[in-house]
Design a protein around this motif. Structure first.
Motif, PDB file in Angstrom:
ATOM      1  N   LEU A  20       0.918  -1.332  -0.027  1.00 49.65           N
ATOM      2  CA  LEU A  20      -0.098   0.100   0.099  1.00 49.65           C
ATOM      3  C   LEU A  20       0.780   1.201  -0.069  1.00 49.65           C
ATOM      4  N   THR A  21       2.148   1.235   0.698  1.00 50.00           N
ATOM      5  CA  THR A  21       3.022   2.291   0.707  1.00 50.00           C
ATOM      6  C   THR A  21       3.411   2.610  -0.751  1.00 50.00           C
ATOM      7  N   ALA A  22       3.845   1.458  -1.481  1.00 48.24           N
ATOM      8  CA  ALA A  22       4.159   1.803  -2.736  1.00 48.24           C
ATOM      9  C   ALA A  22       3.301   2.146  -3.802  1.00 48.24           C
ATOM     10  N   VAL A  23       2.075   1.694  -3.685  1.00 52.65           N
ATOM     11  CA  VAL A  23       0.876   2.193  -4.456  1.00 52.65           C
ATOM     12  C   VAL A  23       0.652   3.565  -3.827  1.00 52.65           C
ATOM     13  N   TRP A  24       0.464   4.099  -3.091  1.00 57.09           N
ATOM     14  CA  TRP A  24       0.413   5.497  -2.347  1.00 57.09           C
ATOM     15  C   TRP A  24       1.384   6.265  -2.918  1.00 57.09           C
ATOM     16  N   SER A  25       2.654   5.901  -3.019  1.00 52.74           N
ATOM     17  CA  SER A  25       4.009   6.609  -3.532  1.00 52.74           C
ATOM     18  C   SER A  25       3.832   6.799  -4.803  1.00 52.74           C
ATOM     19  N   TRP A  26       3.616   5.728  -5.591  1.00 50.52           N
ATOM     20  CA  TRP A  26       3.415   5.782  -7.071  1.00 50.52           C
ATOM     21  C   TRP A  26       2.141   6.660  -7.391  1.00 50.52           C
ATOM     22  N   ARG A  27       1.073   6.481  -6.807  1.00 48.69           N
ATOM     23  CA  ARG A  27      -0.092   7.251  -7.381  1.00 48.69           C
ATOM     24  C   ARG A  27       0.184   9.116  -7.039  1.00 48.69           C
TER      25      ARG A  27
END
Length: 61
Positions: free
Chosen positions: A50-57
């Motif tokens: 979720l942290t990676a997805v949040w950072s990517w978005r």
């Protein structure tokens, strides 16, 4: 231009250390027991994803 003050190591590595600790807890919880502990491991192991997805978005904008 004046040089910036160096950042403390905790300011740089604080969040990655927390993510690593949460992931470690999730991996250990997955090995220990079934039931509620499995739910804890799922939640803990979803934190890096979720942290990676949040950072990517956030970066994409």
């Amino acid at each position: 231009m004046t040089p910036r003050a160096p950042l403390r190591p905790l300011a740089i590595f604080g969040i990655p250390m927390v993510i690593g600790l949460v992931t470690t807890v999730g991996l250990i919880a997955a090995l220990l027991d079934d039931g509620v502990v499995d739910a804890v491991s799922w939640v803990a192991l979803s934190v890096p994803v979720l942290t990676a997805v949040w950072s990517w978005r956030k970066r994409k904008r």
